[in-house]
Design a protein around this motif. Structure first.
Motif, PDB file in Angstrom:
ATOM      1  N   UNK A 226      93.170   0.102 -82.062  1.00  0.00           N
ATOM      2  CA  UNK A 226      94.540  -0.376 -81.890  1.00  0.00           C
ATOM      3  C   UNK A 226      95.464   0.827 -81.780  1.00  0.00           C
ATOM      4  N   UNK A 227      96.406   0.775 -80.826  1.00  0.00           N
ATOM      5  CA  UNK A 227      97.401   1.832 -80.653  1.00  0.00           C
ATOM      6  C   UNK A 227      98.701   1.391 -81.308  1.00  0.00           C
ATOM      7  N   UNK A 228      99.230   2.225 -82.171  1.00  0.00           N
ATOM      8  CA  UNK A 228     100.460   1.892 -82.879  1.00  0.00           C
ATOM      9  C   UNK A 228     101.698   2.112 -82.035  1.00  0.00           C
ATOM     10  N   UNK A 229     102.797   1.550 -82.495  1.00  0.00           N
ATOM     11  CA  UNK A 229     104.076   1.684 -81.816  1.00  0.00           C
ATOM     12  C   UNK A 229     105.182   1.868 -82.845  1.00  0.00           C
ATOM     13  N   UNK A 230     106.286   2.468 -82.402  1.00  0.00           N
ATOM     14  CA  UNK A 230     107.414   2.699 -83.309  1.00  0.00           C
ATOM     15  C   UNK A 230     108.523   1.667 -83.116  1.00  0.00           C
ATOM     16  N   UNK A 231     108.186   0.488 -82.566  1.00  0.00           N
ATOM     17  CA  UNK A 231     109.196  -0.537 -82.327  1.00  0.00           C
ATOM     18  C   UNK A 231     109.840  -1.031 -83.622  1.00  0.00           C
ATOM     19  N   UNK A 232     109.111  -0.961 -84.715  1.00  0.00           N
ATOM     20  CA  UNK A 232     109.704  -1.336 -86.003  1.00  0.00           C
ATOM     21  C   UNK A 232     110.704  -0.269 -86.437  1.00  0.00           C
ATOM     22  N   UNK A 233     110.318   0.984 -86.297  1.00  0.00           N
ATOM     23  CA  UNK A 233     111.180   2.095 -86.715  1.00  0.00           C
ATOM     24  C   UNK A 233     112.462   2.182 -85.895  1.00  0.00           C
ATOM     25  N   UNK A 234     112.415   1.766 -84.637  1.00  0.00           N
ATOM     26  CA  UNK A 234     113.619   1.814 -83.801  1.00  0.00           C
ATOM     27  C   UNK A 234     114.469   0.556 -83.952  1.00  0.00           C
ATOM     28  N   UNK A 235     114.051  -0.352 -84.824  1.00  0.00           N
ATOM     29  CA  UNK A 235     114.857  -1.529 -85.107  1.00  0.00           C
ATOM     30  C   UNK A 235     114.720  -2.654 -84.111  1.00  0.00           C
ATOM     31  N   UNK A 236     113.676  -2.620 -83.280  1.00  0.00           N
ATOM     32  CA  UNK A 236     113.502  -3.642 -82.247  1.00  0.00           C
ATOM     33  C   UNK A 236     112.684  -4.830 -82.768  1.00  0.00           C
ATOM     34  N   UNK A 237     111.603  -4.540 -83.498  1.00  0.00           N
ATOM     35  CA  UNK A 237     110.670  -5.576 -83.941  1.00  0.00           C
ATOM     36  C   UNK A 237     110.660  -5.678 -85.465  1.00  0.00           C
ATOM     37  N   UNK A 238     110.561  -6.900 -85.967  1.00  0.00           N
ATOM     38  CA  UNK A 238     110.497  -7.143 -87.409  1.00  0.00           C
ATOM     39  C   UNK A 238     109.186  -6.607 -87.986  1.00  0.00           C
TER      40      UNK A 238
END
Length: 363
Positions: A226-238
């Protein structure tokens, strides 16, 4: 243009490249590789790569590893502690002014960066190159074509703060510098799909030829990663929905490893390890190089991000399958930019050589 270092009698532009992340540095190396010198030119002549170092330890570590690869390729690397205290920007810009004045060509990885925009107001270079800083390149080209102010996609639609208003004149100058004209050449070197480039902007495909030459082919395992993403850190995804979705994906596909994005928080990664059972891996190089070096799972699972465009190119000729799970609109936070949903969908729909997965339903 003036005569620079190289074989006497040849004209070699003096190139100054600015990077702030490992991926940007990788793509500068890919750009340089695509412009291999002609027989009468000296390798790396006139090429200085400036690292505007961030403070994040993981990013700094990857940048140092990438800087070693750049030096091995014959490029001059200049490391700037650009964020080392309140006076650091003044020292950095003051120390770079002479180089900026004499440069014929500027290569940059992030045209949205305030640092880079400020540097663009100083240089006289009439040859500008933008290399990929991930999927943001798609948004940059679109905004340039529409004549809009340069704003990162996850912030677009939000209100401008006092710092934005104060910096607006500099940003405006930078945008004009990045607009091609009779005496100004603008190139975008990218692995992203660019359909509506502004008139006068040349688009060159990044095929990751340098990566494939230097690394691999990898050993391919039977499992999935699985490849991680920073969408949580940028405030986009819960955060809760993201962790749950990763767990569902991992279980459905038998994944055992989670390759962390360099911006993911330690708290979230710890939670992922505990709740999903995945082994969290913090790569010491950009994922394209890690995957090409191997070992890598036969299936790579990702959410919409840069890697859905870059990994298929880096892994050309291997058995690896890149599969993408779309972001359910219900995962978006209340503060997510109005642009977020459409942009994330575009990232997936325009990717080539990937498999689409059903969106994970979260409670």
């Amino acid at each position: 243009m003036s005569l620079r270092a190289g074989t006497p009698g040849t004209t070699t532009p003096h190139t100054l490249a600015f990077v702030e992340s490992p991926v940007q540095l990788l793509n500068v190396l890919e750009w340089a590789h695509s412009r291999r010198p002609r027989p009468r030119e000296a390798p790396g002549a006139g090429f200085t790569l400036v690292v505007l170092s961030p403070t994040d330890p993981m990013t700094r570590g990857q940048l140092r590893r990438m800087a070693e690869l750049a030096r091995h390729d014959g490029h001059q690397v200049r490391w700037e502690e650009a964020r080392g205290g309140p006076a650091a920007p003044f020292r950095t810009i003051g120390g770079l002014t002479r180089e900026l004045r004499r440069a014929d060509r500027i290569v940059m990885g992030d045209p949205f960066s305030r640092y880079v925009q400020l540097l663009l107001t100083i240089t006289r270079a009439d040859d500008l190159v933008v290399v990929d800083d991930g999927t943001a390149t798609m948004e940059f080209v679109g905004q340039l074509a529409r004549g809009e102010r340069l704003v990162r996609w996850h912030r677009k639609g939000g209100r401008q703060g006092p710092r934005d208003l104060l910096f607006a004149p500099v940003s405006g100058v930078a945008r004009r510098r990045l607009t091609p004209g009779p005496a100004r050449r603008v190139e975008v070197f990218t692995s992203m799909p660019i359909e509506d480039a502004p008139a006068g902007v040349s688009v060159t495909a990044n095929t990751f030829a340098w990566t494939r030459e230097r690394f691999g082919p990898p050993r391919v395992t039977k499992g999935a990663d699985v490849v991680g993403t920073s969408l949580v850190e940028t405030g986009v995804v819960d955060g809760d929905r993201y962790v749950h979705a990763v767990g569902v994906l991992a279980k459905a596909h038998g994944a055992t490893r989670y390759f962390a994005h360099r911006r993911e928080s330690a708290e979230k990664l710890h939670r992922l390890a505990v709740e999903t059972g995945l082994e969290v891996v913090r790569p010491d190089l950009p994922l394209e190089l890690i995957a090409r070096r191997g070992p890598i799972g036969r299936t790579v699972l990702s959410f919409p991000s840069t890697v859905v465009h870059t990994l298929p190119l880096a892994l050309t000729g291997t058995e690896v399958r890149v599969a993408v799970c779309d972001i359910d609109p219900a995962w978006l936070t209340r503060t997510a930019s109005p642009r977020a949903r459409g942009f994330l969908t575009d990232v997936t729909e325009t990717a080539r050589g990937i498999d689409r997965l059903a969106t994970v339903t979260t409670a």
